[in-house]
Design a protein around this motif. Structure first.
Motif, mmCIF file in Angstrom:
data_model
loop_
_atom_site.group_PDB
_atom_site.id
_atom_site.type_symbol
_atom_site.label_atom_id
_atom_site.label_comp_id
_atom_site.label_asym_id
_atom_site.label_seq_id
_atom_site.Cartn_x
_atom_site.Cartn_y
_atom_site.Cartn_z
ATOM 1 N N ASP A 163 6.614 13.561 6.757
ATOM 2 C CA ASP A 163 6.270 12.172 7.104
ATOM 3 C C ASP A 163 5.884 11.385 5.853
ATOM 4 N N GLU A 164 5.105 11.987 4.956
ATOM 5 C CA GLU A 164 4.718 11.306 3.722
ATOM 6 C C GLU A 164 5.920 11.107 2.797
ATOM 7 N N ILE A 165 6.808 12.085 2.756
ATOM 8 C CA ILE A 165 8.029 11.932 1.959
ATOM 9 C C ILE A 165 8.836 10.743 2.482
ATOM 10 N N ASN A 166 8.923 10.619 3.805
ATOM 11 C CA ASN A 166 9.647 9.497 4.395
ATOM 12 C C ASN A 166 9.003 8.165 4.013
ATOM 13 N N LEU A 167 7.663 8.120 3.936
ATOM 14 C CA LEU A 167 6.977 6.903 3.512
ATOM 15 C C LEU A 167 7.370 6.532 2.087
ATOM 16 N N VAL A 168 7.492 7.533 1.225
ATOM 17 C CA VAL A 168 7.917 7.277 -0.158
ATOM 18 C C VAL A 168 9.326 6.712 -0.159
ATOM 19 N N GLN A 169 10.220 7.342 0.579
ATOM 20 C CA GLN A 169 11.613 6.901 0.609
ATOM 21 C C GLN A 169 11.751 5.481 1.135
ATOM 22 N N ASN A 170 10.878 5.106 2.061
ATOM 23 C CA ASN A 170 10.951 3.774 2.661
ATOM 24 C C ASN A 170 10.097 2.746 1.918
ATOM 25 N N GLY A 171 9.458 3.138 0.821
ATOM 26 C CA GLY A 171 8.641 2.228 0.046
ATOM 27 C C GLY A 171 7.333 1.854 0.713
ATOM 28 N N GLN A 172 6.855 2.679 1.655
ATOM 29 C CA GLN A 172 5.644 2.378 2.423
ATOM 30 C C GLN A 172 4.484 3.304 2.079
ATOM 31 N N ILE A 173 4.476 3.873 0.939
ATOM 32 C CA ILE A 173 3.528 4.928 0.613
ATOM 33 C C ILE A 173 2.079 4.465 0.546
ATOM 34 N N GLN A 174 1.817 3.161 0.530
ATOM 35 C CA GLN A 174 0.457 2.671 0.484
ATOM 36 C C GLN A 174 -0.408 3.310 1.566
ATOM 37 N N GLU A 175 0.196 3.787 2.631
ATOM 38 C CA GLU A 175 -0.536 4.356 3.749
ATOM 39 C C GLU A 175 -0.972 5.802 3.497
ATOM 40 N N ALA A 176 -0.490 6.435 2.453
ATOM 41 C CA ALA A 176 -0.796 7.840 2.203
ATOM 42 C C ALA A 176 -1.956 7.966 1.220
ATOM 43 N N GLU A 177 -2.766 8.994 1.404
ATOM 44 C CA GLU A 177 -3.952 9.216 0.580
ATOM 45 C C GLU A 177 -3.624 9.482 -0.883
ATOM 46 N N GLY A 184 -0.137 1.404 -8.446
ATOM 47 C CA GLY A 184 0.520 0.762 -9.571
ATOM 48 C C GLY A 184 1.864 1.371 -9.920
ATOM 49 N N SER A 185 2.279 2.408 -9.218
ATOM 50 C CA SER A 185 3.570 3.018 -9.543
ATOM 51 C C SER A 185 4.686 2.221 -8.888
ATOM 52 N N ASN A 186 5.769 2.106 -9.582
ATOM 53 C CA ASN A 186 6.924 1.396 -9.043
ATOM 54 C C ASN A 186 8.169 2.134 -9.501
ATOM 55 N N PRO A 187 8.925 2.783 -8.610
ATOM 56 C CA PRO A 187 8.727 2.801 -7.157
ATOM 57 C C PRO A 187 7.517 3.646 -6.761
ATOM 58 N N PRO A 188 7.070 3.474 -5.520
ATOM 59 C CA PRO A 188 5.915 4.251 -5.049
ATOM 60 C C PRO A 188 6.173 5.752 -5.157
ATOM 61 N N ILE A 229 0.247 24.163 -9.044
ATOM 62 C CA ILE A 229 1.521 23.465 -9.174
ATOM 63 C C ILE A 229 1.340 21.985 -8.880
ATOM 64 N N ASN A 230 1.909 21.146 -9.724
ATOM 65 C CA ASN A 230 1.893 19.714 -9.519
ATOM 66 C C ASN A 230 3.254 19.295 -8.997
ATOM 67 N N ALA A 231 3.248 18.389 -8.005
ATOM 68 C CA ALA A 231 4.491 17.847 -7.469
ATOM 69 C C ALA A 231 4.418 16.333 -7.509
ATOM 70 N N LEU A 232 5.378 15.721 -8.156
ATOM 71 C CA LEU A 232 5.473 14.273 -8.215
ATOM 72 C C LEU A 232 6.703 13.864 -7.414
ATOM 73 N N ILE A 233 6.453 13.111 -6.336
ATOM 74 C CA ILE A 233 7.527 12.726 -5.425
ATOM 75 C C ILE A 233 7.816 11.249 -5.607
ATOM 76 N N SER A 234 9.054 10.922 -5.971
ATOM 77 C CA SER A 234 9.476 9.529 -6.076
ATOM 78 C C SER A 234 10.510 9.265 -4.985
ATOM 79 N N GLN A 235 11.047 8.055 -4.946
ATOM 80 C CA GLN A 235 11.962 7.703 -3.867
ATOM 81 C C GLN A 235 13.232 8.542 -3.857
ATOM 82 N N ASN A 236 13.596 9.142 -4.980
ATOM 83 C CA ASN A 236 14.851 9.892 -5.040
ATOM 84 C C ASN A 236 14.711 11.374 -5.319
ATOM 85 N N SER A 237 13.528 11.807 -5.803
ATOM 86 C CA SER A 237 13.414 13.207 -6.205
ATOM 87 C C SER A 237 11.977 13.684 -6.164
#
Length: 125
Positions: free
Chosen positions: A48-62, A67-71, A84-92
């Motif tokens: 669900d959080e990954i989907n928020l990132v893909q849709n540009g709606q990540i403001q709702e996630a903790e 300030g990141s663009n894209p979210p 392990i660190n995971a950085l999730i952007s709109q594409n990867s």
């Protein structure tokens, strides 16, 4: 279960004495990170959080990086031996670990969701 994708990333799910696990004989960084999500509910929330990132709606996630663009989401997880660190952007998603595994891998987000769905299917089966 998307065996083609699991084979592509060298990920193996195993049943050992009735416990569903990941082999740690394939891509250890991916396998250790996925294993942190041990319940179907946790996987569903993560997707669900990954989907928020893909849709540009990540403001709702903790774990939103303000300030990141894209979210993007910035997750860190400890499996009891590896941090392990995971950085999730709109594409990867980029997984990294600097101390024990000393590896970084970037995976297309659609592949990552398929891997998570395969892990979920394995847990449910």
């Amino acid at each position: 279960m998307n065996y083609t994708l699991l084979n592509q990333y060298d990920i193996k799910f195993v049943n050992i004495n009735g416990r569903k696990q990941i082999s740690y004989k394939g891509n250890e960084l991916i396998e250790r990170y996925i294993y942190i999500y041990k319940s179907v509910e946790a996987i569903d929330e993560y997707i669900d959080e990954i989907n928020l990132v893909q849709n540009g709606q990540i403001q709702e996630a903790e774990s939103f990086l303000y300030g990141s663009n894209p979210p993007v989401l910035d997750y860190s997880a400890d499996d009891g031996g590896v941090y392990i660190n995971a950085l999730i952007s709109q594409n990867s998603i980029t997984l990294s670990e600097d101390e024990i595994i000393s590896d970084t891998i970037t995976i297309p987000l659609e592949d990552w969701k398929e891997i998570l769905l395969s892990w979920k299917e394995f847990l449910e089966g």
